[in-house]
Motif scaffolding. Structure first.
Motif, short mmCIF file in Angstrom:
data_model
loop_
_atom_site.label_atom_id
_atom_site.label_comp_id
_atom_site.label_asym_id
_atom_site.label_seq_id
_atom_site.Cartn_x
_atom_site.Cartn_y
_atom_site.Cartn_z
N ALA A 1 0.83 -1.20 0.00
CA ALA A 1 0.00 0.00 0.00
C ALA A 1 0.87 1.25 0.00
O ALA A 1 0.56 2.22 -0.69
N THR B 1 -5.73 -3.43 -0.56
CA THR B 1 -6.74 -4.09 0.25
C THR B 1 -6.35 -5.55 0.41
O THR B 1 -6.03 -6.22 -0.57
N VAL C 1 -8.03 -8.90 1.31
CA VAL C 1 -9.34 -9.54 1.42
C VAL C 1 -9.13 -10.90 2.07
O VAL C 1 -8.39 -11.73 1.55
N ASP D 1 -12.36 -7.25 4.81
CA ASP D 1 -11.61 -6.47 3.82
C ASP D 1 -10.81 -5.43 4.59
O ASP D 1 -11.39 -4.52 5.19
N LEU D 2 -9.50 -5.59 4.60
CA LEU D 2 -8.62 -4.68 5.33
C LEU D 2 -8.01 -3.70 4.34
O LEU D 2 -7.14 -4.06 3.56
N ASP D 3 -8.49 -2.46 4.35
CA ASP D 3 -8.02 -1.42 3.42
C ASP D 3 -6.88 -0.64 4.06
O ASP D 3 -6.97 -0.21 5.22
N ASP E 1 -4.18 2.72 3.34
CA ASP E 1 -3.99 3.90 2.51
C ASP E 1 -2.53 4.00 2.06
O ASP E 1 -1.72 3.10 2.30
N GLY F 1 -4.25 1.60 8.34
CA GLY F 1 -5.54 0.95 8.12
C GLY F 1 -6.65 1.96 7.97
O GLY F 1 -6.67 3.00 8.62
N ARG F 2 -7.60 1.66 7.09
CA ARG F 2 -8.78 2.49 6.90
C ARG F 2 -9.99 1.74 7.45
O ARG F 2 -11.02 1.62 6.79
#
Length: 140
Positions: free
Chosen positions: A59, A66, A68, A102-104, A106, A111-112
């Motif tokens: 990222a 992301t 998943v 789902d680990l987003d 940025d 983490g988002r």
């Protein structure tokens, strides 16, 4: 007068020894199966932590990513933009994740999402991975 010496064992003696060995083996198998489940869950936990670290790193390089996580079978997908970069199982058959996530992340690798706890199970063994809102994974 000659005395006969007895050699070998009789059939009842042999059957008694084999029966005792069978009972002892039967008592030892359940703890060995639990030990195998525990080792499989710990291996899957370390694999999942590695995937979280990889997702954060990617990222930061690509401007976001992301991870998943699918629950059954336990597998992960690393997605950047619309492309799936890596698709892989958690490594050990029979290990399940309690929920999909789902680990987003940025562009800074943060983490988002709110803190996420993913519980891994197989048989009676379990372990957890906690991913903080900052994206740092932890073991439980």
């Amino acid at each position: 007068m000659r005395r006969e010496t007895r050699r070998g064992t009789t059939l009842p003696e042999t059957l008694l020894v084999l029966t005792l060995l069978g009972v002892l083996a039967g008592l030892a198998l359940p703890p060995l199966a639990r030990l195998d489940d525990h080792a499989a869950v710990l291996a899957a936990r370390e694999t999942l932590i590695g995937r979280v670290v990889e997702a954060r790193s990617l990222a930061a390089e690509a401007g976001g990513a992301t991870l998943v996580v699918r629950s059954d079978p336990g597998s992960t997908f690393l997605v950047v933009g619309a492309d799936t970069v890596r698709r892989a199982p958690l490594g050990v058959d029979g290990v399940r994740v309690d929920r999909a996530a789902d680990l987003d992340f940025d562009a800074m690798g943060l983490g988002r999402f709110a803190n996420a706890t993913l519980r891994l199970t197989r048989g009676s063994a379990s372990a957890s991975v906690v991913v903080s809102a900052y994206g740092r994974p932890g073991r439980r």
